[in-house]
Write a protein that holds these residues in place. Structure first.
Motif: not given
Length: 256
Positions: A16-20, A83-85, A88-93, A95-103
């Protein structure tokens, strides 16, 4: 575990890559060749890059089951991450924070026009939000996300890696579009380009619509006003059918 298996497992982890600038991407998935910059939405079952020169432009609602499904009044859709999806990601938490903000940002854009509310609930849910590891591409283009229409069963909302390669605004617009499907809206050109899945027309709006594609895909006041009016009339009982197709108000799985 052998060295080869450890290496293979490490390569399965998509970084996962997140920039400024709040741009976000999922790296590591195979990229399928695209014809141009084709991005399609397969919620309707089929996608086309452009609507042609169709006019007038109408809001279109799903009637593929022989009726028009709209959510009942005061509905709260419960959802959880698949959670299964994410395993395989190295940092699922993260990803969750980012997707919550997006929605949250996308739902805020719909504002008071949104006919339902959402609540994250890992114990009882109406749909899962699944972040796919691999892209879903074909010669027409790549699917960014896939949602569902009002339905009393358990559903899934898919996000594909290709979506996260877009800039922040494009990601938000994609989620706004998919939420439109969850509210019951089809692509505005559905009754011309997607006739295998019947639809009905309600209201009119200008050339720009979030249920369109490409540069024409923008959330407008007409989109929101038409959606609000549709649900107000349906909930009040003043609108029971559209063009002879009856409306059915749907309750979510967790209350059935």
């Amino acid at each position: 575990m052998s060295k080869e298996k450890k290496t293979a497992k490490k390569e399965m982890h998509i970084k996962l890559k997140q920039n400024s600038k709040k741009e976000f991407s999922l790296e590591g998935s195979p990229i399928v060749h695209e014809y141009g910059k084709g991005h399609i939405c397969t919620t309707d079952g089929i996608g086309y890059a452009t609507p042609g020169n169709r006019t007038p432009l109408e809001i279109v609602v799903d009637s593929s089951e022989g009726f028009i499904p709209l959510w009942d009044e005061n509905v709260i859709l419960r959802w959880k991450f698949d959670e299964d999806s994410l395993s395989i990601f190295s940092n699922p938490d993260e990803i969750k924070v980012y997707v919550r903000e997006l929605f949250a940002e996308a739902l805020l854009k719909w504002g008071d026009a949104a006919p339902i509310r959402f609540s994250e609930n890992s114990n009882s849910w109406d749909f899962k939000l699944r972040v796919e590891a691999d892209n879903n591409c074909n010669p027409r283009g790549c699917t960014l996300a896939r949602a569902f229409f009002p339905d009393p069963g358990i559903n899934t909302l898919f996000l594909f890696p290709k979506m996260f390669e877009q800039n922040r605004k494009e990601q938000v617009d994609t989620v706004i579009h998919e939420l439109g499907h969850v509210f019951g809206l089809r692509h505005f050109f559905a009754n011309v380009r997607e006739q295998e899945w019947p639809s009905e027309i309600f209201g009119e709006h200008r050339a720009f619509s979030i249920m369109n594609y490409g540069v024409m895909s923008e959330l407008t006041d007409e989109d929101k006003n038409d959606l609000s009016l549709l649900y107000q009339l349906a909930w009040s009982g003043k609108l029971k059918e559209i063009n002879g197709t009856r409306i059915r108000l749907i309750t979510p799985f967790h209350v059935n």
